[in-house]
Every structure is written in structure tokens, then in C-alpha cells.
Design a protein around this motif. Structure first.
Motif, PDB file in Angstrom:
ATOM      1  N   THR A  56       0.828  -1.211   0.000  1.00  0.00           N
ATOM      2  CA  THR A  56       0.000   0.000   0.000  1.00  0.00           C
ATOM      3  C   THR A  56       0.860   1.258   0.000  1.00  0.00           C
ATOM      4  O   THR A  56       0.555   2.239  -0.688  1.00  0.00           O
ATOM      5  CB  THR A  56      -0.942   0.002   1.214  1.00  0.00           C
ATOM      6  N   LEU A  57       1.940   1.258   0.770  1.00  0.00           N
ATOM      7  CA  LEU A  57       2.838   2.408   0.813  1.00  0.00           C
ATOM      8  C   LEU A  57       3.451   2.682  -0.559  1.00  0.00           C
ATOM      9  O   LEU A  57       3.548   3.845  -0.989  1.00  0.00           O
ATOM     10  CB  LEU A  57       3.937   2.180   1.844  1.00  0.00           C
ATOM     11  N   LEU A  58       3.876   1.647  -1.251  1.00  0.00           N
ATOM     12  CA  LEU A  58       4.459   1.824  -2.581  1.00  0.00           C
ATOM     13  C   LEU A  58       3.416   2.358  -3.561  1.00  0.00           C
ATOM     14  O   LEU A  58       3.721   3.214  -4.402  1.00  0.00           O
ATOM     15  CB  LEU A  58       5.043   0.498  -3.080  1.00  0.00           C
ATOM     16  N   ARG A  59       2.205   1.882  -3.425  1.00  0.00           N
ATOM     17  CA  ARG A  59       1.127   2.383  -4.281  1.00  0.00           C
ATOM     18  C   ARG A  59       0.841   3.851  -3.994  1.00  0.00           C
ATOM     19  O   ARG A  59       0.638   4.655  -4.910  1.00  0.00           O
ATOM     20  CB  ARG A  59      -0.135   1.540  -4.043  1.00  0.00           C
ATOM     21  N   ALA A  60       0.852   4.230  -2.712  1.00  0.00           N
ATOM     22  CA  ALA A  60       0.615   5.625  -2.338  1.00  0.00           C
ATOM     23  C   ALA A  60       1.721   6.527  -2.874  1.00  0.00           C
ATOM     24  O   ALA A  60       1.464   7.649  -3.338  1.00  0.00           O
ATOM     25  CB  ALA A  60       0.517   5.747  -0.818  1.00  0.00           C
ATOM     26  N   ALA A  61       2.967   6.069  -2.806  1.00  0.00           N
ATOM     27  CA  ALA A  61       4.090   6.864  -3.314  1.00  0.00           C
ATOM     28  C   ALA A  61       3.961   7.089  -4.816  1.00  0.00           C
ATOM     29  O   ALA A  61       4.198   8.208  -5.310  1.00  0.00           O
ATOM     30  CB  ALA A  61       5.408   6.165  -2.991  1.00  0.00           C
ATOM     31  N   ASP A  62       3.587   6.057  -5.548  1.00  0.00           N
ATOM     32  CA  ASP A  62       3.402   6.216  -6.993  1.00  0.00           C
ATOM     33  C   ASP A  62       2.272   7.188  -7.304  1.00  0.00           C
ATOM     34  O   ASP A  62       2.355   7.975  -8.255  1.00  0.00           O
ATOM     35  CB  ASP A  62       3.114   4.856  -7.628  1.00  0.00           C
ATOM     36  N   SER A  63       1.224   7.165  -6.495  1.00  0.00           N
ATOM     37  CA  SER A  63       0.110   8.090  -6.696  1.00  0.00           C
ATOM     38  C   SER A  63       0.557   9.522  -6.432  1.00  0.00           C
ATOM     39  O   SER A  63       0.230  10.443  -7.187  1.00  0.00           O
ATOM     40  CB  SER A  63      -1.060   7.729  -5.774  1.00  0.00           C
ATOM     41  N   LEU A  64       1.311   9.729  -5.352  1.00  0.00           N
ATOM     42  CA  LEU A  64       1.799  11.065  -5.031  1.00  0.00           C
ATOM     43  C   LEU A  64       2.695  11.602  -6.144  1.00  0.00           C
ATOM     44  O   LEU A  64       2.644  12.789  -6.493  1.00  0.00           O
ATOM     45  CB  LEU A  64       2.563  11.031  -3.705  1.00  0.00           C
ATOM     46  N   ALA A  65       3.494  10.732  -6.721  1.00  0.00           N
ATOM     47  CA  ALA A  65       4.432  11.154  -7.759  1.00  0.00           C
ATOM     48  C   ALA A  65       3.736  11.667  -9.015  1.00  0.00           C
ATOM     49  O   ALA A  65       4.344  12.409  -9.796  1.00  0.00           O
ATOM     50  CB  ALA A  65       5.365   9.998  -8.115  1.00  0.00           C
ATOM     51  N   THR A  66       2.481  11.301  -9.212  1.00  0.00           N
ATOM     52  CA  THR A  66       1.763  11.773 -10.411  1.00  0.00           C
ATOM     53  C   THR A  66       1.528  13.280 -10.364  1.00  0.00           C
ATOM     54  O   THR A  66       1.217  13.890 -11.397  1.00  0.00           O
ATOM     55  CB  THR A  66       0.415  11.052 -10.564  1.00  0.00           C
ATOM     56  N   LEU A  67       1.666  13.898  -9.191  1.00  0.00           N
ATOM     57  CA  LEU A  67       1.466  15.341  -9.060  1.00  0.00           C
ATOM     58  C   LEU A  67       2.748  16.133  -9.341  1.00  0.00           C
ATOM     59  O   LEU A  67       2.734  17.368  -9.289  1.00  0.00           O
ATOM     60  CB  LEU A  67       0.953  15.682  -7.661  1.00  0.00           C
ATOM     61  N   PHE A  68       3.848  15.452  -9.618  1.00  0.00           N
ATOM     62  CA  PHE A  68       5.113  16.138  -9.876  1.00  0.00           C
ATOM     63  C   PHE A  68       5.102  16.802 -11.244  1.00  0.00           C
ATOM     64  O   PHE A  68       4.718  16.188 -12.241  1.00  0.00           O
ATOM     65  CB  PHE A  68       6.267  15.148  -9.797  1.00  0.00           C
ATOM     66  N   ASN A  69       5.508  18.061 -11.269  1.00  0.00           N
ATOM     67  CA  ASN A  69       5.618  18.810 -12.521  1.00  0.00           C
ATOM     68  C   ASN A  69       7.096  19.036 -12.822  1.00  0.00           C
ATOM     69  O   ASN A  69       7.744  19.850 -12.150  1.00  0.00           O
ATOM     70  CB  ASN A  69       4.886  20.148 -12.396  1.00  0.00           C
ATOM     71  N   PRO A  70       7.668  18.342 -13.806  1.00  0.00           N
ATOM     72  CA  PRO A  70       9.105  18.492 -14.085  1.00  0.00           C
ATOM     73  C   PRO A  70       9.482  19.880 -14.583  1.00  0.00           C
ATOM     74  O   PRO A  70      10.644  20.287 -14.444  1.00  0.00           O
ATOM     75  CB  PRO A  70       9.359  17.426 -15.156  1.00  0.00           C
ATOM     76  N   ASN A  71       8.521  20.621 -15.130  1.00  0.00           N
ATOM     77  CA  ASN A  71       8.816  21.994 -15.560  1.00  0.00           C
ATOM     78  C   ASN A  71       9.122  22.899 -14.379  1.00  0.00           C
ATOM     79  O   ASN A  71       9.917  23.838 -14.483  1.00  0.00           O
ATOM     80  CB  ASN A  71       7.638  22.571 -16.345  1.00  0.00           C
ATOM     81  N   VAL A  72       8.472  22.612 -13.261  1.00  0.00           N
ATOM     82  CA  VAL A  72       8.651  23.412 -12.046  1.00  0.00           C
ATOM     83  C   VAL A  72       9.703  22.788 -11.138  1.00  0.00           C
ATOM     84  O   VAL A  72      10.542  23.477 -10.569  1.00  0.00           O
ATOM     85  CB  VAL A  72       7.313  23.554 -11.290  1.00  0.00           C
ATOM     86  N   GLY A  73       9.626  21.472 -11.003  1.00  0.00           N
ATOM     87  CA  GLY A  73      10.532  20.764 -10.105  1.00  0.00           C
ATOM     88  C   GLY A  73       9.932  20.431  -8.770  1.00  0.00           C
ATOM     89  O   GLY A  73      10.632  19.987  -7.856  1.00  0.00           O
ATOM     90  N   THR A  74       8.623  20.648  -8.609  1.00  0.00           N
ATOM     91  CA  THR A  74       7.948  20.320  -7.353  1.00  0.00           C
ATOM     92  C   THR A  74       6.656  19.566  -7.614  1.00  0.00           C
ATOM     93  O   THR A  74       6.138  19.519  -8.737  1.00  0.00           O
ATOM     94  CB  THR A  74       7.600  21.578  -6.520  1.00  0.00           C
TER      95      THR A  74
END
Length: 408
Positions: A137-155
């Protein structure tokens, strides 16, 4: 020879004096927390609802949906209590309230708070039980959180929806988001993608460059151009003003950069944690518990008819977060004087939080009184809040380990 500025020396001596004058019996305070929890547990039988706050005049916790950003703190507090007591009844309750959070991941990501929700609950649960289902579940949550990353901004995007003053659909990042990076760091070392580590470091680096003023006080929010990454503005959402030091925002910064240094070893993060901690400590009132915002208008503020300070609401939650962070920071810095200063200040904060002025006892079933959630919104002012209790018991457990000569 290296000299300590006189104000730092005076503050260090005063913090040490308070810690020595008011000796904190950590075992007694942990016993108190467990007793408070056990008073409340018979009231909390619906695992689909998580306790969040106790308003004035109530004994028991008001509850919220598992989708609420604070939903991980109650099960996390139960896990910490189980860690201390090894009581199977507390473990069973922790398991029940933890399991109910899994449904959050069945829907599109609402915001950045998956770290708060899952690392505090499933993270502590996995640390104590090694349950493989928790790891999954933790690994799944981390992957979900990562979908909000914007590489243009860096956050990571904090609020993927319209929020006042955020110039949606531009990219917003709040200081609170620093805490959620711990989930990404953990996942990258426990079977997740290396990309999760890179995202966490990028987020911390970008925040470090854009969220701080020259004096190392922090903006609550920075708004970026979502396509170019250009910083548009620094603003507040829960603080007194855009240029003020909102106490809990600064607390998140201290905790987040301390953790980021621990996980990455990057010296810049340690220096940032120290500078943000120093300005927080320097501006604390005599009892070491901050006002909800350090720059709320005071008695000497020009043109203010009804000053907040010294009668402004305090924020015990900010003190709890910082006390826990400072205990860890004291073990990470190589500077002996800073080790002493941060440890002494953490103990001074915990001593004050453990006094009759801040502990709940018979007032209600929480650990602590006098936290402030969102004062500009007239929400959760001078109440008991679940994240205050969570970081309070975390800090007590950390201090217990240090007193026993153990590593955090």
C-alpha cells in the motif's frame, strides 16, 4: 577561534536553564498519552471515520472521512502508543483505522497529502509489524503522489484544483508538502522506483530556493508558472499575511528539511533546517510555544486598535512538530553547540507542552490543548487537533530513545 553570536549564546543558556529547571519525566508523559487514548477508544468504533478535532466544551473527538488530509494521524498515534506499550488492544485499533485508509487510493489524487495520510499510518504500521500488505500500500501511495510532480517546475503540485489566490491552473506548492517527501524517500529505498528519490530531492531543492526570505522565514505557498517553472509569487493561505511567519508553516520547513537531509545526505538541506530552526527559536515567547503566527499584530504594532499578541491564540501543534524535528536535528548536526542548543530547546518545548497549561487531562480526551488550524478562515482556533497529539507522542518517543542512548 569560532565565536557564537551573543543572542544565540543567551538563548542557548536560557533554553538549557529551562530544561534543567523543569525536568521532564518522559515515561510519565507517555503513560498520560496512553491513558487519554484509552478513555477515547470506546467512543471510536467506526473505522471509516478518523478523529480530527475536539472543539471547546466537548470531551470526545469529532471525526472526518478517510479522505481528509489529517486522516493518517489518528492511526499513527495508535501505532506510536502500541510501540510504547506493546498492548495488543492498541495494535488491533491501529490496524483497523489504518486499513480503512486504503480506499483513498481507489480515486484520483485529490492533493499532496498522501504522505501525511499513509506514511503516518501504514508507514508506522509497517515499521512495527513488517506486514507485507502495508508495504504494498505504501508503494502504491508513493506512486500516486508522484503523479502530481511537474518536471517543468521541479515540485509536486499541492492543490490540483482552484484555491483562492493560487492563480489556478498555475502550479502551487505549499510548505506542508515537504513532510510528504518522506513517503517518496522511503519508497525509493524499499522497492519503488529511483525516480521517487529524484522527485523528492528536486522538490526539496526547488522549495529551498524559492520558499524562503533572506531572514529564513518561509512563505506558506509559492505559485509557479506551470509551463516555464518561473516563480510568480509567494503568498499565504493560513498565515496572517503573505510576508508573515506562519508558525506551523515554519514548523513544516524545519521538520521537512531535517528529514530530507537524513534521507539524502545533502548538506544544503541540513543548513536550511538549521537556519529555519534558528529563526523560529529566536522569536519564541517565554514559554516556548509559538503564537499561531509570529507576525500577528502585537501591542507595539502601529495603527492596530485590537492587537493579537500577547493574547493571540497559540499553536501547540507547531511546537509539537518542531520539538520532534529538533530532537532529530540535534543528532544530525556536527556542531556541538548546535547539538546542545537544539536538544535543550526541544526539551523546553516538551516540558511546556507537558505542563498543566497545555495538557488536556480532564478537559477532553486529547493529549494537548491550544492548537490553531486555520485562523484566517476562523476554523479550529484554540482546539485540540490530531496532528498536535501525533507529533507530541512522536517527540516523546524520540526523547525516550535519546535518553536511553539509542539512535533515532
Amino acid at each position: 577561534m569560532r565565536f557564537i553570536p551573543i543572542y544565540c549564546f543567551i538563548l542557548l543558556i536560557s533554553s538549557q536553564a529551562l530544561a534543567q529547571k523543569l525536568t521532564l519525566n518522559v515515561g510519565n508523559q507517555l503513560d498520560y498519552c496512553v491513558a487519554q487514548l484509552k478513555k477515547e477508544l470506546p467512543q471510536q468504533t467506526d473505522y471509516t471515520k478518523e478523529p480530527r478535532r475536539i472543539p471547546a466544551g466537548q470531551k470526545s473527538w469529532n471525526t472526518v472521512s478517510v479522505t481528509d488530509w489529517t486522516s493518517g494521524f489518528w492511526p499513527g498515534t495508535l501505532w506510536y502508543s502500541y510501540e510504547y506499550t506493546k498492548d495488543p488492544a492498541l495494535k488491533a485499533k491501529a490496524e483497523g483505522f489504518t486499513k480503512s485508509l486504503a480506499t483513498v487510493l481507489d480515486k484520483p489524487v485529490l492533493d499532496h497529502d498522501l504522505g501525511f495520510q499513509f506514511y503516518c499510518s501504514y508507514g508506522n504500521g509497517y515499521r512495527l509489524t513488517q506486514n507485507p500488505a502495508y508495504k504494498k500500500t505504501l508503494l502504491r501511495a508513493a506512486d500516486s503522489l508522484a503523479t502530481l510532480f511537474n518536471p517543468n517546475v521541479g515540485t509536486i503540485l499541492s492543490w490540483p484544483r482552484p484555491v483562492p489566490n493560487m492563480e489556478w491552473p498555475q502550479h502551487n506548492t505549499i510548505m506542508d508538502n515537504m513532510i510528504n517527501l518522506e513517503l517518496l524517500f522511503w519508497a525509493s529505498k524499499n522497492g519503488g522506483s529511483k525516480k521517487l528519490y529524484d522527485i523528492a530531492v528536486s522538490h526539496a531543492m526547488t522549495t529551498m530556493k524559492n520558499h524562503f526570505r533572506p531572514d529564513w522565514t518561509s512563505y506558506h505557498v509559492v505559485v509557479y508558472d506551470r509551463k516555464t517553472g518561473r516563480k510568480i509569487k509567494g503568498v499565504t493561505h493560513q498565515g496572517y499575511s503573505d510576508e508573515s511567519m506562519w508558525a506551523r508553516g515554519q514548523a513544516w520547513a524545519i521538520y521537512g528539511f531535517t528529514m530530507s537531509y537524513r534521507e539524502s545526505g545533502k548538506k544544503e538541506f541540513l543548513e536550511t533546517a538549521q537556519k529555519t530552526a534558528d529563526v523560529f527559536i529566536k522569536n519564541l515567547p517565554a514559554d516556548h510555544i509559538p503564537y499561531w503566527d509570529f507576525n500577528a499584530p502585537g501591542v507595539d504594532s502601529p495603527g492596530v486598535d485590537s492587537p493579537d499578541i500577547p493574547n493571540a491564540p497559540r499553536d501547540a501543534s507547531a511546537a509539537a512538530v518542531v520539538s520532534s524535528a529538533l530532537l532529530e536535528l540535534s543528532t544530525l548536526t556536527k556542531d556541538k553547540s548546535l547539538q546542545t542548543k537544539y536538544r535543550a530547546e526541544a526539551e523546553a518545548m516538551l516540558t511546556s507542552l507537558s505542563s498543566a497549561s497545555y495538557q488536556s487531562h480532564d478537559v477532553n480526551n486529547a493529549f494537548l490543548l491550544h492548537s490553531t488550524g486555520h485562523k484566517p478562515n476562523n476554523s479550529e482556533i484554540d482546539v485540540s487537533i490530531n496532528y498536535a497529539d501525533y507529533y507530541y507522542i512522536e517527540a516523546l518517543l524520540r526523547l525516550k530513545r535519546l535518553q536511553e542512548g539509542k539512535r533515532l
